[in-house]
Structure formats: C-alpha cells, structure tokens
Write a protein that holds these residues in place. Structure first.
Motif, mmCIF file in Angstrom:
data_model
loop_
_atom_site.group_PDB
_atom_site.id
_atom_site.type_symbol
_atom_site.label_atom_id
_atom_site.label_comp_id
_atom_site.label_asym_id
_atom_site.label_seq_id
_atom_site.Cartn_x
_atom_site.Cartn_y
_atom_site.Cartn_z
ATOM 1 N N GLN A 11 38.918 40.473 41.448
ATOM 2 C CA GLN A 11 38.780 41.756 42.145
ATOM 3 C C GLN A 11 39.737 42.800 41.585
ATOM 4 O O GLN A 11 39.749 43.940 42.033
ATOM 5 C CB GLN A 11 38.941 41.566 43.654
ATOM 6 N N GLY A 12 40.519 42.417 40.586
ATOM 7 C CA GLY A 12 41.406 43.351 39.908
ATOM 8 C C GLY A 12 42.787 43.399 40.540
ATOM 9 O O GLY A 12 43.182 42.510 41.291
ATOM 10 N N GLN A 13 43.511 44.456 40.213
ATOM 11 C CA GLN A 13 44.877 44.610 40.722
ATOM 12 C C GLN A 13 44.824 45.256 42.103
ATOM 13 O O GLN A 13 45.029 46.459 42.269
ATOM 14 C CB GLN A 13 45.722 45.416 39.743
ATOM 15 N N HIS A 18 49.653 43.483 43.950
ATOM 16 C CA HIS A 18 50.893 44.223 43.706
ATOM 17 C C HIS A 18 51.988 43.818 44.683
ATOM 18 O O HIS A 18 53.160 43.715 44.302
ATOM 19 C CB HIS A 18 50.639 45.731 43.772
ATOM 20 N N ALA A 19 51.623 43.562 45.932
ATOM 21 C CA ALA A 19 52.613 43.137 46.932
ATOM 22 C C ALA A 19 53.237 41.803 46.544
ATOM 23 O O ALA A 19 54.454 41.607 46.692
ATOM 24 C CB ALA A 19 51.967 43.050 48.308
ATOM 25 N N GLY A 39 42.227 49.248 35.084
ATOM 26 C CA GLY A 39 42.241 50.092 36.271
ATOM 27 C C GLY A 39 41.109 49.877 37.252
ATOM 28 O O GLY A 39 41.116 50.456 38.336
ATOM 29 N N ARG A 40 40.164 49.037 36.913
ATOM 30 C CA ARG A 40 39.027 48.823 37.822
ATOM 31 C C ARG A 40 39.373 47.760 38.859
ATOM 32 O O ARG A 40 39.990 46.755 38.540
ATOM 33 C CB ARG A 40 37.801 48.381 37.037
ATOM 34 N N THR A 41 38.921 47.987 40.094
ATOM 35 C CA THR A 41 38.985 46.973 41.144
ATOM 36 C C THR A 41 37.582 46.843 41.733
ATOM 37 O O THR A 41 36.756 47.746 41.605
ATOM 38 C CB THR A 41 39.992 47.333 42.259
ATOM 39 N N PHE A 42 37.348 45.695 42.385
ATOM 40 C CA PHE A 42 36.009 45.391 42.876
ATOM 41 C C PHE A 42 36.071 44.863 44.298
ATOM 42 O O PHE A 42 37.028 44.194 44.684
ATOM 43 C CB PHE A 42 35.329 44.381 41.945
ATOM 44 N N GLY A 80 48.756 33.103 37.093
ATOM 45 C CA GLY A 80 47.474 33.764 37.266
ATOM 46 C C GLY A 80 46.803 33.371 38.555
ATOM 47 O O GLY A 80 46.967 32.250 39.038
ATOM 48 N N PHE A 81 46.046 34.328 39.089
ATOM 49 C CA PHE A 81 45.237 34.118 40.277
ATOM 50 C C PHE A 81 43.776 33.972 39.856
ATOM 51 O O PHE A 81 43.206 34.908 39.274
ATOM 52 C CB PHE A 81 45.362 35.302 41.236
ATOM 53 N N SER A 82 43.174 32.815 40.104
ATOM 54 C CA SER A 82 41.755 32.573 39.879
ATOM 55 C C SER A 82 41.340 32.926 38.452
ATOM 56 O O SER A 82 41.734 32.227 37.518
ATOM 57 C CB SER A 82 40.935 33.322 40.926
ATOM 58 N N LEU A 83 40.594 33.996 38.228
ATOM 59 C CA LEU A 83 40.215 34.401 36.869
ATOM 60 C C LEU A 83 41.452 34.484 35.966
ATOM 61 O O LEU A 83 41.405 34.093 34.807
ATOM 62 C CB LEU A 83 39.502 35.754 36.916
#
Length: 192
Positions: A11-13, A18-19, A39-42, A80-83
């Motif tokens: 789902q992106g950053q 960030h938290a 810069g893309r989020t989903f 890393g998270f997932s992907l």
C-alpha cells in the motif's frame, strides 16, 4: 545505534509505515525509508500489487531497493513489510557485512536467493491465522529459515490480519504491534 534500511508494503508509504520508522528513530536508530513506489500509496493490497506488477515484481522492485542500498554503508539491518520483505531478504542473503534482517508478514523460500548467511541474525513476524502469511507459504518458508539459520526467531501473533503493525490501516492490532515493536527494538539494540 543500528542503521536500518526499511522497505514499505504494497500500500506504499502509509502514515503507519512512517510512524513505525519514527518509533525506531526515537529509540536512537538511523532508519532509511526509500520509496519503491515513487510517492504512490494505495487503498488496498490488490491495488498496490497491481502497481508493483507494472513496475516489475519482483525484479523491478528489487532493482529499486538495490539502488537505494548501494548509496548506504554495507553494515545495515534490512527490514521489510510484506512486499518489502522480498528486497530486504534478498539484500540480507546476498550483500556482504549485513548486520541483520527483520521480515514482517512475509518470508521468501531460501532457495530464491541462496542459503542464509551464518552470521546474519533474523526475526520473522506474522499472525498465526493470516490467510496470506499462512496460506501462501510464507509461514513454511519462515520455519525453513529458522531451522537453517544459526540466529533466527519466528514470532507468531494471534489473529488473521496481514498489515497488523500499520497503525493507519483497519488491520492494525495494537497489542500485537506493541509486542512486535518491543521485539524489534531489542533486536536492534543487539546490533549496536
């Protein structure tokens, strides 16, 4: 202080991503968060994975991650998270002088990138009823990794959510996320 290269999920950053990075920073660690999605989020995992396929998953994503790593010192903890586990795990398995690896919600079979380096400690975190982590083979890969590595831990949390440590998403589980963060901070303290 550990130096961490942290890769986001599909789902992106997100604000929760960030938290999490900021929480590690507030504990005194240097955390680098390259944006593999420019810069893309989903709104959903499926939308994010569709974009990753356009970039080229896994090769294009790994290439972007390797570029980010090439601009940093070699003595990194890859996370890393997932992907984001895919490039984190590849770098941890193949880049010399790696200090450790933190794999959240996913684990890739060792055969993808060769054997696990003897001197690289690793933690894998996932929920015990997550249909992605359990149902798509990540749990099996994590167990294989733990059996083959000298310093490896697998942490299973009760629940069925995939992105359970992302405080900005509905899948967030505060109890599990707090425990995950405590374990990660203890791991990083040992990498100082």
């Amino acid at each position: 202080m550990a130096e961490v290269l942290l890769f986001h999920h599909a789902q992106g950053q997100t604000a929760g991503f960030h938290a999490f990075a900021d929480e590690l920073r507030s504990a005194g660690h240097a955390v680098h968060t390259p944006d593999l999605f420019e810069g893309r989020t989903f709104g959903t995992i499926d939308e994010g994975m569709a974009y990753a396929e356009l970039v080229g998953f896994p090769d294009g994503i790994i290439e972007r991650a390797e570029h980010a790593a090439s601009e940093l010192p070699a003595e990194l903890v890859y996370a890393g998270f997932s992907l984001g586990v895919v490039p984190a795990q590849k770098l941890a398995q193949t880049r010399p002088r790696t200090r450790g690896a933190l794999l959240f919600y996913s684990c890739v079979p060792l055969s993808f990138f060769g054997s696990w380096p003897a001197d690289v400690p690793v933690q894998v975190h996932g929920m015990d009823a997550d249909p992605i982590f359990v149902g798509e083979g990540d749990l099996e890969a994590a167990r294989e990794l733990v059996e083959s590595a000298e310093d490896a831990e697998l942490f299973l949390y009760p629940g069925d959510q995939h992105y359970f440590a992302d405080s900005s998403l509905p899948s967030y589980d505060e109890t599990a996320a707090t425990l995950l963060t405590q374990r990660v901070l203890a791991f990083l303290a040992d990498r100082d």
